[in-house]
Design a protein around this motif. Structure first.
Motif, PDB file in Angstrom:
ATOM      1  N   GLU A 138       2.195  29.113  38.959  1.00  0.00           N
ATOM      2  CA  GLU A 138       1.398  30.335  38.850  1.00  0.00           C
ATOM      3  C   GLU A 138       0.789  30.701  40.202  1.00  0.00           C
ATOM      4  O   GLU A 138       0.774  31.861  40.596  1.00  0.00           O
ATOM      5  CB  GLU A 138       0.293  30.138  37.812  1.00  0.00           C
ATOM      6  CG  GLU A 138      -0.466  31.402  37.461  1.00  0.00           C
ATOM      7  CD  GLU A 138       0.401  32.437  36.749  1.00  0.00           C
ATOM      8  OE1 GLU A 138       0.120  33.642  36.905  1.00  0.00           O
ATOM      9  OE2 GLU A 138       1.357  32.042  36.044  1.00  0.00           O
ATOM     10  N   SER A 192       0.447  24.923  41.692  1.00  0.00           N
ATOM     11  CA  SER A 192       1.153  25.321  40.484  1.00  0.00           C
ATOM     12  C   SER A 192       2.149  26.453  40.717  1.00  0.00           C
ATOM     13  O   SER A 192       2.084  27.183  41.718  1.00  0.00           O
ATOM     14  CB  SER A 192       0.140  25.770  39.425  1.00  0.00           C
ATOM     15  OG  SER A 192      -0.473  26.988  39.825  1.00  0.00           O
ATOM     16  N   LYS A 234       3.208  32.408  42.489  1.00  0.00           N
ATOM     17  CA  LYS A 234       3.552  33.797  42.171  1.00  0.00           C
ATOM     18  C   LYS A 234       2.735  34.774  43.009  1.00  0.00           C
ATOM     19  O   LYS A 234       3.150  35.910  43.233  1.00  0.00           O
ATOM     20  CB  LYS A 234       3.297  34.077  40.687  1.00  0.00           C
ATOM     21  CG  LYS A 234       4.263  33.405  39.735  1.00  0.00           C
ATOM     22  CD  LYS A 234       3.916  33.757  38.292  1.00  0.00           C
ATOM     23  CE  LYS A 234       4.844  33.065  37.304  1.00  0.00           C
ATOM     24  NZ  LYS A 234       4.482  33.399  35.893  1.00  0.00           N
TER      25      LYS A 234
END
Length: 235
Positions: A128, A126, A131
């Motif tokens: 996320e 993902s 990050k």
């Protein structure tokens, strides 16, 4: 270099697909190694490793999936006077990072892409999740200024070598002072393709040509023109 088993990502350019699966060492004792086993190997070659700030690098797979193991070996390596290097794609969180980083001299952090959608496409996880690599870089900058941090960047034609991606990469690198040292450019290659065939797996980048060396030189020059030191990995 010690390659650890298990990775949370499924990068399309991965050259070590055999290290991706997480394996229970108690179910495969014939191939498992303890921290003492690894340190024993280090001691065997200590006289070769010690000169010129030599040491041990943990790669994978993803070494931050096994932070306690890495911490233990790094501590013992430091006691031997060896340097320690973490080759990672940024798995984890501050609780995990704080186990390993106090014993770490160098971090090679592989950023898959600056655009999060692109990074997600390349890594197979993902946005996320992607990050975390940037969060790790900033965490090192803010808490471990003695660590030397380099960013690893795989060059894929018309994908990670666009002006937009390179400008974003240069901007991010500049944010990481004083720990940032350089960008290591890794031209895409097909050296791991045979492993997929042996494992009866579909090769994710079928048809993509190896990245042209001269194009890689031009990317290096672009980054340097933006004020970011870059080195080109052997091809």
């Amino acid at each position: 270099t010690v390659f650890l088993q298990g990775c949370s990502k499924r990068c399309k350019f991965c050259s070590n697909p055999e290290t991706q699966c997480i394996i229970d060492p108690f179910k495969c004792p014939e191939v498992a190694m303890s921290d003492r086993d690894v340190v024993g190997v280090l001691k065997k070659y200590e006289h070769f490793l010690s000169p010129n700030d030599g040491g041990v690098t943990f790669s994978g797979g993803e070494p931050l999936l096994q932070p306690t193991f890495v911490k233990s070996v790094f501590e013992k390596a430091k006691d031997m006077g060896l340097t320690t290097c973490l080759d990672t794609s940024g798995h984890g969180n501050p609780r995990i990072w704080s186990k390993v980083l106090p014993q770490t001299d160098y971090v090679m952090l592989c950023i898959k892409g600056m655009d999060l959608k692109l990074a997600s496409f390349i890594s197979g996880v993902s946005e996320e999740n992607n990050k975390r690599a940037r969060e790790l870089a900033k965490y090192i900058r803010d808490n471990y200024k003695n660590i030397k941090l380099s960013l690893r960047w795989v060059l894929m034609k018309d994908t990670t070598d666009t002006d937009k991606e390179l400008k974003a990469l240069a901007s991010f690198a500049k944010e990481l002072s004083p720990v940032f040292t350089h960008v290591e450019l890794l031209p895409y290659h097909v050296l791991g393709k045979e492993k997929y065939e042996m494992m009866n797996l579909e090769y994710p980048l079928e048809g993509m040509e190896p990245y042209d060396y001269q194009d890689a030189v031009e990317v290096k020059e672009k980054l340097e023109s933006m004020g970011v030191q870059a080195i080109l990995a052997d091809h």
